[in-house]
Motif scaffolding. Sequence first.
Motif, PDB file in Angstrom:
ATOM      1  N   TRP A 122       0.869  -1.182   0.000  1.00 32.51           N
ATOM      2  CA  TRP A 122       0.000   0.000   0.000  1.00 32.51           C
ATOM      3  C   TRP A 122       0.900   1.225   0.000  1.00 32.51           C
ATOM      4  O   TRP A 122       1.837   1.315   0.790  1.00 32.51           O
ATOM      5  N   ASN A 123       0.648   2.204  -0.876  1.00 27.35           N
ATOM      6  CA  ASN A 123       1.505   3.388  -0.911  1.00 27.35           C
ATOM      7  C   ASN A 123       0.776   4.674  -0.523  1.00 27.35           C
ATOM      8  O   ASN A 123       1.303   5.761  -0.699  1.00 27.35           O
ATOM      9  N   GLY A 124      -0.427   4.566  -0.001  1.00 30.52           N
ATOM     10  CA  GLY A 124      -1.168   5.745   0.404  1.00 30.52           C
ATOM     11  C   GLY A 124      -2.211   6.166  -0.611  1.00 30.52           C
ATOM     12  O   GLY A 124      -3.184   6.819  -0.265  1.00 30.52           O
ATOM     13  N   PHE A 125      -2.019   5.782  -1.864  1.00 28.01           N
ATOM     14  CA  PHE A 125      -2.993   6.078  -2.914  1.00 28.01           C
ATOM     15  C   PHE A 125      -3.705   4.809  -3.361  1.00 28.01           C
ATOM     16  O   PHE A 125      -4.809   4.855  -3.861  1.00 28.01           O
ATOM     17  N   GLY A 126      -3.039   3.697  -3.247  1.00 33.63           N
ATOM     18  CA  GLY A 126      -3.580   2.425  -3.694  1.00 33.63           C
ATOM     19  C   GLY A 126      -2.532   1.338  -3.556  1.00 33.63           C
ATOM     20  O   GLY A 126      -1.470   1.541  -2.963  1.00 33.63           O
ATOM     21  N   TYR A 127      -2.833   0.170  -4.098  1.00 28.81           N
ATOM     22  CA  TYR A 127      -1.915  -0.968  -4.042  1.00 28.81           C
ATOM     23  C   TYR A 127      -0.975  -0.916  -5.236  1.00 28.81           C
ATOM     24  O   TYR A 127      -1.404  -0.721  -6.361  1.00 28.81           O
ATOM     25  N   ILE A 128       0.313  -1.086  -4.959  1.00 29.40           N
ATOM     26  CA  ILE A 128       1.320  -1.070  -6.014  1.00 29.40           C
ATOM     27  C   ILE A 128       2.153  -2.345  -5.946  1.00 29.40           C
ATOM     28  O   ILE A 128       2.141  -3.048  -4.941  1.00 29.40           O
ATOM     29  N   VAL A 129       2.871  -2.598  -7.019  1.00 29.49           N
ATOM     30  CA  VAL A 129       3.879  -3.656  -7.018  1.00 29.49           C
ATOM     31  C   VAL A 129       5.205  -2.968  -6.749  1.00 29.49           C
ATOM     32  O   VAL A 129       5.560  -1.998  -7.408  1.00 29.49           O
ATOM     33  N   GLU A 130       5.916  -3.463  -5.751  1.00 28.29           N
ATOM     34  CA  GLU A 130       7.174  -2.854  -5.314  1.00 28.29           C
ATOM     35  C   GLU A 130       8.299  -3.864  -5.493  1.00 28.29           C
ATOM     36  O   GLU A 130       8.130  -5.038  -5.153  1.00 28.29           O
ATOM     37  N   ARG A 131       9.431  -3.413  -6.041  1.00 31.42           N
ATOM     38  CA  ARG A 131      10.593  -4.287  -6.180  1.00 31.42           C
ATOM     39  C   ARG A 131      11.218  -4.471  -4.802  1.00 31.42           C
ATOM     40  O   ARG A 131      11.475  -3.505  -4.090  1.00 31.42           O
ATOM     41  N   SER A 133      14.208  -5.538  -3.883  1.00 29.05           N
ATOM     42  CA  SER A 133      15.628  -5.212  -3.719  1.00 29.05           C
ATOM     43  C   SER A 133      15.865  -3.762  -3.317  1.00 29.05           C
ATOM     44  O   SER A 133      16.770  -3.477  -2.546  1.00 29.05           O
ATOM     45  N   ASP A 134      15.042  -2.838  -3.821  1.00 27.88           N
ATOM     46  CA  ASP A 134      15.268  -1.422  -3.494  1.00 27.88           C
ATOM     47  C   ASP A 134      14.002  -0.651  -3.141  1.00 27.88           C
ATOM     48  O   ASP A 134      14.054   0.550  -2.890  1.00 27.88           O
ATOM     49  N   GLY A 135      12.846  -1.324  -3.097  1.00 29.46           N
ATOM     50  CA  GLY A 135      11.602  -0.653  -2.740  1.00 29.46           C
ATOM     51  C   GLY A 135      11.027   0.233  -3.833  1.00 29.46           C
ATOM     52  O   GLY A 135      10.106   1.011  -3.584  1.00 29.46           O
ATOM     53  N   HIS A 136      11.545   0.122  -5.055  1.00 23.68           N
ATOM     54  CA  HIS A 136      11.078   0.953  -6.159  1.00 23.68           C
ATOM     55  C   HIS A 136       9.680   0.518  -6.608  1.00 23.68           C
ATOM     56  O   HIS A 136       9.443  -0.661  -6.842  1.00 23.68           O
ATOM     57  N   PRO A 137       8.735   1.484  -6.740  1.00 24.12           N
ATOM     58  CA  PRO A 137       7.401   1.109  -7.230  1.00 24.12           C
ATOM     59  C   PRO A 137       7.450   0.769  -8.717  1.00 24.12           C
ATOM     60  O   PRO A 137       7.981   1.535  -9.521  1.00 24.12           O
ATOM     61  N   MET A 138       6.899  -0.371  -9.078  1.00 24.99           N
ATOM     62  CA  MET A 138       6.950  -0.847 -10.455  1.00 24.99           C
ATOM     63  C   MET A 138       5.664  -0.567 -11.232  1.00 24.99           C
ATOM     64  O   MET A 138       5.646  -0.672 -12.450  1.00 24.99           O
ATOM     65  N   THR A 139       4.570  -0.252 -10.525  1.00 23.59           N
ATOM     66  CA  THR A 139       3.288  -0.010 -11.180  1.00 23.59           C
ATOM     67  C   THR A 139       2.634   1.239 -10.602  1.00 23.59           C
ATOM     68  O   THR A 139       3.049   1.737  -9.560  1.00 23.59           O
ATOM     69  N   GLN A 140       1.604   1.696 -11.269  1.00 22.37           N
ATOM     70  CA  GLN A 140       0.771   2.773 -10.754  1.00 22.37           C
ATOM     71  C   GLN A 140      -0.142   2.200  -9.666  1.00 22.37           C
ATOM     72  O   GLN A 140      -0.411   0.995  -9.660  1.00 22.37           O
ATOM     73  N   PRO A 141      -0.628   3.025  -8.757  1.00 23.06           N
ATOM     74  CA  PRO A 141      -1.552   2.520  -7.725  1.00 23.06           C
ATOM     75  C   PRO A 141      -2.831   1.956  -8.337  1.00 23.06           C
ATOM     76  O   PRO A 141      -3.352   2.488  -9.323  1.00 23.06           O
ATOM     77  N   THR A 142      -3.310   0.874  -7.756  1.00 23.31           N
ATOM     78  CA  THR A 142      -4.547   0.239  -8.190  1.00 23.31           C
ATOM     79  C   THR A 142      -5.540   0.214  -7.034  1.00 23.31           C
ATOM     80  O   THR A 142      -5.160   0.399  -5.873  1.00 23.31           O
ATOM     81  N   ALA A 143      -6.783  -0.056  -7.343  1.00 23.65           N
ATOM     82  CA  ALA A 143      -7.842  -0.003  -6.341  1.00 23.65           C
ATOM     83  C   ALA A 143      -7.828  -1.179  -5.368  1.00 23.65           C
ATOM     84  O   ALA A 143      -8.274  -1.048  -4.234  1.00 23.65           O
ATOM     85  N   ASN A 144      -7.297  -2.327  -5.805  1.00 28.63           N
ATOM     86  CA  ASN A 144      -7.328  -3.494  -4.918  1.00 28.63           C
ATOM     87  C   ASN A 144      -6.097  -4.372  -5.132  1.00 28.63           C
ATOM     88  O   ASN A 144      -5.427  -4.276  -6.158  1.00 28.63           O
ATOM     89  N   LEU A 147      -5.879  -6.686  -8.457  1.00 25.47           N
ATOM     90  CA  LEU A 147      -5.438  -6.021  -9.682  1.00 25.47           C
ATOM     91  C   LEU A 147      -3.919  -5.810  -9.650  1.00 25.47           C
ATOM     92  O   LEU A 147      -3.242  -5.987 -10.658  1.00 25.47           O
ATOM     93  N   ALA A 148      -3.383  -5.489  -8.490  1.00 24.05           N
ATOM     94  CA  ALA A 148      -1.933  -5.341  -8.362  1.00 24.05           C
ATOM     95  C   ALA A 148      -1.237  -6.675  -8.619  1.00 24.05           C
ATOM     96  O   ALA A 148      -0.163  -6.720  -9.232  1.00 24.05           O
ATOM     97  N   ALA A 149      -1.817  -7.787  -8.165  1.00 22.85           N
ATOM     98  CA  ALA A 149      -1.237  -9.118  -8.418  1.00 22.85           C
ATOM     99  C   ALA A 149      -1.217  -9.429  -9.911  1.00 22.85           C
ATOM    100  O   ALA A 149      -0.265 -10.020 -10.416  1.00 22.85           O
ATOM    101  N   ARG A 150      -2.245  -8.994 -10.619  1.00 19.30           N
ATOM    102  CA  ARG A 150      -2.277  -9.195 -12.073  1.00 19.30           C
ATOM    103  C   ARG A 150      -1.161  -8.397 -12.743  1.00 19.30           C
ATOM    104  O   ARG A 150      -0.480  -8.885 -13.642  1.00 19.30           O
ATOM    105  N   LEU A 151      -0.954  -7.166 -12.286  1.00 21.09           N
ATOM    106  CA  LEU A 151       0.128  -6.341 -12.832  1.00 21.09           C
ATOM    107  C   LEU A 151       1.495  -6.917 -12.498  1.00 21.09           C
ATOM    108  O   LEU A 151       2.428  -6.828 -13.295  1.00 21.09           O
TER     109      LEU A 151
END
Length: 161
Positions: A122-131, A133-144, A147-151
């Motif tokens: 969770w990044n405060g706006f929605g669910y993201i995929v985070e790497r 190794s360095d915590g870098h967000p790999m996707t835009q925030p999603t509603a659930n 959907l993040a698992a699909r991304l």
Amino acid sequence: MNKAIDPKMLKSVDRQVPEIDPARVQVQAAGQVWREYFVRAPQDFVADDLKEPAIWKKVQAGRFGLKKFDRVFVVAFDESWVAEAIVASADIKGAVLAKPRVTTMPERYDTLFQDENYRIAWNGFGYIVERKSDGHPMTQPTANPDLAARLLAQLYPARVA
């Protein structure tokens, strides 16, 4: 040899209280007398910061300036707590909340999906995929999280026929 530490030598580290971002304030309802606001707190914000009137300084300078008797519903960045309060007084410098009622939210029962390279967070706006190794967000925030698992699955190369 033990020497006593002189308390005058110790300096306190003052914590900088984060201000509420006006972009994170939404009108829930606007009535004849008062308004209700939904506010998402910054990442380093703690419930005790609600005692500081100056946290509302940026909000007071914007279009959603709080006024006396407005209702405020504040949600922590990580959604671990929420607070409900009534504005006791407000001016351009800030707003004073009357006795915020803080409620601690229960821990998640289900863990968010992760694999050896990525995790859903969770990044405060929605669910993201985070790497991982360095915590870098790999996707835009999603509603659930689904959907993040699909991304997350789409981050891996797919075999093309």
